[in-house]
Design a protein around this motif. Structure first.
Motif, PDB file in Angstrom:
ATOM      1  N   ASN A  33       0.812  -1.224   0.000  1.00 10.13           N
ATOM      2  CA  ASN A  33       0.000   0.000   0.000  1.00 10.13           C
ATOM      3  C   ASN A  33       0.840   1.266   0.000  1.00 10.13           C
ATOM      4  OD1 ASN A  33       0.845  -0.594   2.676  1.00 10.13           O
ATOM      5  ND2 ASN A  33      -0.864   0.556   3.551  1.00 10.13           N
ATOM      6  N   TYR A 152      -5.794   5.756  -1.273  1.00  8.03           N
ATOM      7  CA  TYR A 152      -6.796   4.695  -1.141  1.00  8.03           C
ATOM      8  C   TYR A 152      -8.217   5.196  -1.329  1.00  8.03           C
ATOM      9  CZ  TYR A 152      -3.658   0.913  -0.870  1.00  8.03           C
ATOM     10  OH  TYR A 152      -2.737  -0.022  -1.249  1.00  8.03           O
ATOM     11  N   THR A 182      -4.321   4.353   5.009  1.00 10.73           N
ATOM     12  CA  THR A 182      -5.027   3.475   4.079  1.00 10.73           C
ATOM     13  C   THR A 182      -6.491   3.329   4.469  1.00 10.73           C
ATOM     14  OG1 THR A 182      -2.983   2.275   3.608  1.00 10.73           O
ATOM     15  CG2 THR A 182      -5.046   1.162   3.065  1.00 10.73           C
TER      16      THR A 182
END
Length: 316
Positions: A33, A152, A182
């Protein structure tokens, strides 16, 4: 860089359909991520015409690895400020070794001296003729909360498009939550799109109340920056803190077992600091809450170098 990672269904003994979004397969620096998040930081840095970057994070930090690697890729001077663990030690990991391989400066400090160290590092960069960009804003870590959330927020819309293509609706989304960036991005996407999924963050470091406040601040900052009228309530934020164990980066035999099961049953690596804890937490959450016949998405947030660190030391 434009990213799009697959969603796959895995073998599982749970009473739900378990899918994984393989962000660990993002094609840069072992993925994860933090690749999406680092790109947001670098884009923001270029817009603001800075020419050096300062990151902050533990030696296990996936974000520091990616920031250092991306700095080398873009030819940007990089410094990573790295705190010692609570016991005063600083372990060497594959992530911290990659930071060194990328020629980033590493400044080690105690956790009670972070703001002073950040301020001094910013001053040193300025004295050397650079215009430094500290990823968290000012020396106290405020002022740049909206930037990483965007990563995100975009990814949530990517998930929606994939779900539509697969004729699939997700009832739950689980992920490891550490910095909160995230989860804040996914929540922002859900709120703007009126999504129905329950987003559950398995905390790897902070207690529920503290992590909830961090995520709340990230989302509020993002909405303000984007001039969105969407509201968020703290009740919208679900953080489970039962799997922190002895602290960030500390593992247990049950986490090792979860990592083993995923590797041998699905050929997918998890790590003991982030995804191993999160997958174990997701599994227990489903069992404890008697959840069945639901479509569950697990965001694989990466950490492959830490998987191999763990593999060298564990006896299955």
């Amino acid at each position: 860089m434009k990213y799009f990672t697959p969603i796959i269904k895995i073998n599982s003994q749970l009473t739900c359909n378990i899918y994984i979004k393989r962000d660990d397969l993002l094609p840069f620096s072992f993925g994860g991520n933090k690749v999406r998040i680092a790109e947001e930081f670098f884009s923001d840095m270029r817009r603001k015409k800075h020419d050096s970057i300062i990151g902050y994070g533990n030696s296990r930090s996936n974000l520091c690895r990616v920031i250092a690697n991306m700095s080398k890729y873009y030819g940007v001077k990089c410094c990573i400020i790295s705190p010692k663990d609570d016991d005063g030690q600083r372990v060497e990991t594959s992530n911290s070794k990659i930071v060194r391989l990328c020629d980033s400066e590493i400044v080690i400090c105690s956790k009670d001296n972070v703001s002073k160290t950040v301020s001094e590092t910013i001053s040193r960069h300025k004295d050397a003729g650079y215009s430094p960009y500290y990823i968290y804003g000012n020396e106290f870590g405020t002022g740049n909360k909206s930037t990483p959330v965007n990563a995100y927020y975009k990814c949530y819309n990517e998930i929606l498009s994939q779900a539509k293509a697969y004729d699939l609706d997700f009832d739950y989304i689980f992920l490891a939550t550490g910095t909160g960036m995230t989860q804040a991005g996914l929540l922002s996407g859900k709120l703007v799109s009126n999504g129905k999924e329950k987003i559950v963050g398995i905390s790897v470091a902070r207690k529920t109340e503290q992590e909830t406040n961090v995520i709340y601040d990230y989302v509020k900052s993002f909405f303000k920056k984007k001039q969105l009228n969407t509201n968020i309530l703290k009740d919208d934020i679900c953080v489970v803190d039962e799997y922190i164990g002895k602290g960030y980066g500390k593992k247990s035999s049950i986490i090792d077992k979860a990592i083993y099961d995923m590797m041998v049953l699905n050929g997918i690596p998890l790590d003991p600091t982030y995804t191993g804890k999160a997958f174990l937490g997701m599994r227990d959450y489903i069992i404890k809450n008697n959840i069945s016949n639901k479509n569950v998405l697990f965001i694989h947030t990466g950490g492959t170098p830490l998987f191999f660190d763990n593999l060298r030391n564990v006896k299955w």
